[in-house]
Design a protein around this motif. Sequence first.
Motif, PDB file in Angstrom:
ATOM      1  N   PRO A 152       1.475 -23.082  20.040  1.00 24.25           N
ATOM      2  CA  PRO A 152       2.176 -21.940  20.617  1.00 24.25           C
ATOM      3  C   PRO A 152       1.483 -20.612  20.310  1.00 24.25           C
ATOM      4  O   PRO A 152       0.838 -20.460  19.282  1.00 24.25           O
ATOM      5  CB  PRO A 152       3.546 -22.003  19.930  1.00 24.25           C
ATOM      6  CG  PRO A 152       3.320 -22.732  18.666  1.00 24.25           C
ATOM      7  CD  PRO A 152       2.196 -23.689  18.918  1.00 24.25           C
ATOM      8  N   THR A 153       1.643 -19.678  21.246  1.00 21.35           N
ATOM      9  CA  THR A 153       1.151 -18.312  21.037  1.00 21.35           C
ATOM     10  C   THR A 153       2.294 -17.304  21.113  1.00 21.35           C
ATOM     11  O   THR A 153       2.163 -16.182  20.654  1.00 21.35           O
ATOM     12  CB  THR A 153       0.075 -17.941  22.080  1.00 21.35           C
ATOM     13  OG1 THR A 153       0.641 -18.041  23.388  1.00 21.35           O
ATOM     14  CG2 THR A 153      -1.133 -18.859  21.958  1.00 21.35           C
ATOM     15  N   GLU A 154       3.407 -17.700  21.731  1.00 20.13           N
ATOM     16  CA  GLU A 154       4.606 -16.860  21.799  1.00 20.13           C
ATOM     17  C   GLU A 154       5.767 -17.652  21.209  1.00 20.13           C
ATOM     18  O   GLU A 154       5.926 -18.833  21.493  1.00 20.13           O
ATOM     19  CB  GLU A 154       4.921 -16.474  23.239  1.00 20.13           C
ATOM     20  CG  GLU A 154       3.875 -15.579  23.871  1.00 20.13           C
ATOM     21  CD  GLU A 154       4.282 -15.165  25.275  1.00 20.13           C
ATOM     22  OE1 GLU A 154       5.337 -14.504  25.402  1.00 20.13           O
ATOM     23  OE2 GLU A 154       3.571 -15.524  26.218  1.00 20.13           O
ATOM     24  N   PHE A 155       6.589 -16.966  20.411  1.00 17.49           N
ATOM     25  CA  PHE A 155       7.665 -17.632  19.679  1.00 17.49           C
ATOM     26  C   PHE A 155       9.008 -17.043  20.112  1.00 17.49           C
ATOM     27  O   PHE A 155       9.540 -16.142  19.471  1.00 17.49           O
ATOM     28  CB  PHE A 155       7.435 -17.480  18.174  1.00 17.49           C
ATOM     29  CG  PHE A 155       6.144 -18.109  17.730  1.00 17.49           C
ATOM     30  CD1 PHE A 155       6.103 -19.455  17.388  1.00 17.49           C
ATOM     31  CD2 PHE A 155       4.967 -17.382  17.695  1.00 17.49           C
ATOM     32  CE1 PHE A 155       4.912 -20.059  17.006  1.00 17.49           C
ATOM     33  CE2 PHE A 155       3.767 -17.970  17.306  1.00 17.49           C
ATOM     34  CZ  PHE A 155       3.751 -19.315  16.971  1.00 17.49           C
ATOM     35  N   TYR A 156       9.555 -17.565  21.207  1.00 12.51           N
ATOM     36  CA  TYR A 156      10.740 -16.991  21.843  1.00 12.51           C
ATOM     37  C   TYR A 156      11.959 -16.985  20.922  1.00 12.51           C
ATOM     38  O   TYR A 156      12.646 -15.979  20.800  1.00 12.51           O
ATOM     39  CB  TYR A 156      11.077 -17.742  23.133  1.00 12.51           C
ATOM     40  CG  TYR A 156       9.932 -17.858  24.098  1.00 12.51           C
ATOM     41  CD1 TYR A 156       9.185 -16.735  24.486  1.00 12.51           C
ATOM     42  CD2 TYR A 156       9.572 -19.082  24.638  1.00 12.51           C
ATOM     43  CE1 TYR A 156       8.131 -16.851  25.379  1.00 12.51           C
ATOM     44  CE2 TYR A 156       8.523 -19.206  25.530  1.00 12.51           C
ATOM     45  CZ  TYR A 156       7.803 -18.084  25.896  1.00 12.51           C
ATOM     46  OH  TYR A 156       6.761 -18.200  26.780  1.00 12.51           O
ATOM     47  N   VAL A 157      12.258 -18.108  20.291  1.00 12.90           N
ATOM     48  CA  VAL A 157      13.460 -18.187  19.465  1.00 12.90           C
ATOM     49  C   VAL A 157      13.316 -17.311  18.224  1.00 12.90           C
ATOM     50  O   VAL A 157      14.268 -16.631  17.831  1.00 12.90           O
ATOM     51  CB  VAL A 157      13.807 -19.649  19.097  1.00 12.90           C
ATOM     52  CG1 VAL A 157      14.820 -19.715  17.974  1.00 12.90           C
ATOM     53  CG2 VAL A 157      14.364 -20.369  20.318  1.00 12.90           C
ATOM     54  N   GLU A 158      12.151 -17.313  17.622  1.00 12.77           N
ATOM     55  CA  GLU A 158      11.940 -16.465  16.444  1.00 12.77           C
ATOM     56  C   GLU A 158      12.189 -14.995  16.795  1.00 12.77           C
ATOM     57  O   GLU A 158      12.892 -14.278  16.069  1.00 12.77           O
ATOM     58  CB  GLU A 158      10.521 -16.645  15.926  1.00 12.77           C
ATOM     59  CG  GLU A 158      10.239 -15.872  14.671  1.00 12.77           C
ATOM     60  CD  GLU A 158       8.869 -16.194  14.087  1.00 12.77           C
ATOM     61  OE1 GLU A 158       8.465 -15.465  13.176  1.00 12.77           O
ATOM     62  OE2 GLU A 158       8.216 -17.155  14.524  1.00 12.77           O
TER      63      GLU A 158
END
Length: 187
Positions: A152-158
Amino acid sequence: MVLKESDSELARGDTAPDFELRGTDGNDYSPDEFADNDALLVVFTCNHCPYAQAKFDHLNELSDEFDDAAIVGINPNANAEYPDDSYENMVELVADGTINYDAYLYDETQNVAREYGAVCTPDPFLFRRDGDDWQLAYHGRLDDALDPDSEPTEFYVEEAIESILAGEEVEHPDRPSRGCSIKWREE
């Protein structure tokens, strides 16, 4: 393995459906058990699915990182045809440290997964505390890695948890999660 994308009936602002499920520690848990937190991440997951397994470490990290957010895994694959997803195997994964969330719960009737509208593993639902209720703030992918082997490069939930803890609205749109289909029993 059947690949599915989530599409819940719950909308942002809806109250979390209640449940009482047995955890790997033998205790029963409901959403109220986590009322001291500002955020509650409920992830429908399981032991055997490669998509779910690929997120174990990330969920453990979220659990370690956020003191005011509870990370709860719920295994809805209570299906004798999938023995890897048994309660006993859940207990082993927690005991050996593979899973280290705030709780890992067994949806033996599969009713909780149905009430949430979960369809795949993993299928994350993030709630914010509003008075005595948990209200849906985000439903969708944990990050932008759509395949088990992708980084991953984007962490939506974080980022969504950070928004909740800062008292802000979650800006990310809900994005369908991708994973193995829930192994529903024949009724």
